[in-house]
Design a protein around this motif. Structure first.
Motif, PDB file in Angstrom:
ATOM      1  N   ASP A 211       7.012   5.025   4.767  1.00 13.54           N
ATOM      2  CA  ASP A 211       6.827   3.580   4.548  1.00 13.54           C
ATOM      3  C   ASP A 211       5.471   3.302   3.902  1.00 13.54           C
ATOM      4  N   ARG A 214       5.749   4.285   0.282  1.00 11.83           N
ATOM      5  CA  ARG A 214       6.551   3.318  -0.486  1.00 11.83           C
ATOM      6  C   ARG A 214       5.719   2.080  -0.816  1.00 11.83           C
ATOM      7  N   GLU A 215       4.912   1.680   0.159  1.00  7.39           N
ATOM      8  CA  GLU A 215       4.036   0.523  -0.077  1.00  7.39           C
ATOM      9  C   GLU A 215       3.085   0.786  -1.243  1.00  7.39           C
TER      10      GLU A 215
END
Ligand code: SAM
Length: 332
Positions: A211, A214-215
């Motif tokens: 995550d 991905r950010e």
């Protein structure tokens, strides 16, 4: 589905095998191995003939995809002959290889001609010095040449793999995505797994979740879920302005065990039913004691389905890795 399909207790069909052809490697990646490694003596590893017998048994049991891995598969003597024989098996749809890429410039055309359909190439940094630090022995220039050779050879699937460690290469995530875009190949980011005891860094402190990555990527490229499955643990995303996909392999943060369609065979002939558990069956004993007995080998593999665990549980605990075997032994 063939009548002999491999189905486990949780109704998962196993149609993918990762076959380790060596535990040896010319790199010593800091998250994969200790600096000083002792490798297996030759009499403890499967011969190329035995590796072929294992591959064939799985294909006869409905397996459609084999990935050759290690260690570094391209350091195994005469691995091309194994690729040729496996590549000729009726029923096998995909024959892939995972490599550090260092010798691909030499082998890519011959591998393609021998029937290899896809390659995954590991690359964690585009900075020469850092690349050397992360791999301890690797030469980035050779790997870049290897990637180009794989592209020129025209494999139907090429993917880059990167393991990102906080404070080491997390500032290169966008550079790696840009590199993949320029080369026109997919790229997957893998969360570091607690396989083997290392003291080079703290796995807990280095951990970067998918995550978080991905950010970082979305600061430049909005990603939309591609909803395409390659039957593997990668969750793939697309960018609006590029044909390539960005994958995330998240053994910690997004458990994918319910979709598990694979088993691994170590180069010692140990059939590992799960990456994150020790449940295994000794195939070498069958191969050594009953050479040429294909039926017995298949029966042993079928029987092993009864002990495939439902899932793995990884925790970020540096003191005690749940799994003491290193990734090079597991067959990454
Ligand atoms: N030598 C080949 C290579 O470099 O790709 C194949 C074997 S290597 C073990 C396969 C993959 O496992 C590589 O992409 C590597 O980065 C990854 N890997 C190794 N140890 C890992 C770990 N502890 N956690 C996550 N990925 C790991």
């Amino acid at each position: 589905m063939t009548t002999h399909a491999l189905i486990d207790r949780f109704d998962r069909q196993i149609d993918y095998v990762r076959l380790s052809v060596t535990d040896r490697c010319d790199f010593r990646c800091v998250y994969c191995m200790a600096e000083d490694m002792t490798f297996l003596p030759r009499n403890q590893i499967l011969s190329l003939e035995q590796l072929f017998d294992v591959g064939k048994a799985f294909v006869d049991l409905g397996v459609k995809k084999i990935r050759l891995t290690g260690g570094e598969p391209l350091v195994r003597n005469n691995v091309l002959s194994l690729v040729e024989r496996l590549g000729a098996l009726d029923g096998l749809k995909e024959l892939h290889l995972t490599t550090n890429g260092a010798q691909l410039d030499k082998y890519a055309p011959a591998l393609k001609a021998a029937g290899l359909t896809g390659v995954n190439i590991s690359i964690d940094s585009l900075n020469e010095e850092r690349f050397r630090q992360l791999t301890r022995t690797g030469d980035l220039t050779k790997v870049l040449r290897g990637i180009d050779a794989a592209i020129d050879a025209g494999f139907s699937r090429i993917k880059l793999n990167a393991v990102i460690l906080k404070g080491r290469n997390d500032d290169e995530v966008l550079d790696l995505v840009d590199f993949a875009r320029r080369k026109g190949v997919d790229i997957s980011f893998i969360e570091e797994m607690p396989l083997g005891l290392i003291d080079e860094h703290s796995r807990a402190l280095s951990f970067c979740s998918s995550d978080q990555l991905r950010e970082i990527i979305e600061t430049r490229y909005p990603l939309s879920n591609s909803h395409e499955s390659t039957g593997g643990p990668s969750d793939y995303y697309r960018m609006v302005d590029s044909p390539i996909r960005v994958g995330f392999i998240s053994p910690h943060s997004h458990n994918f065990c319910h979709l598990c369609n694979r088993v691994r065979v170590t180069v010692e002939g140990r059939l590992l039913l799960c990456l994150g558990n020790e449940h295994s069956v000794d195939l070498k004993e069958v191969l050594d004691q009953h050479p040429g007995d294909a039926e017995r080998l298949q029966q042993t593999i079928r029987g092993a389905m009864a002990i495939k665990p439902e899932r793995h549980y990884f925790e970020l605990n540096d003191d005690e890795p749940q799994i003491v075997r290193f990734m090079n032994m597991t067959g990454g």
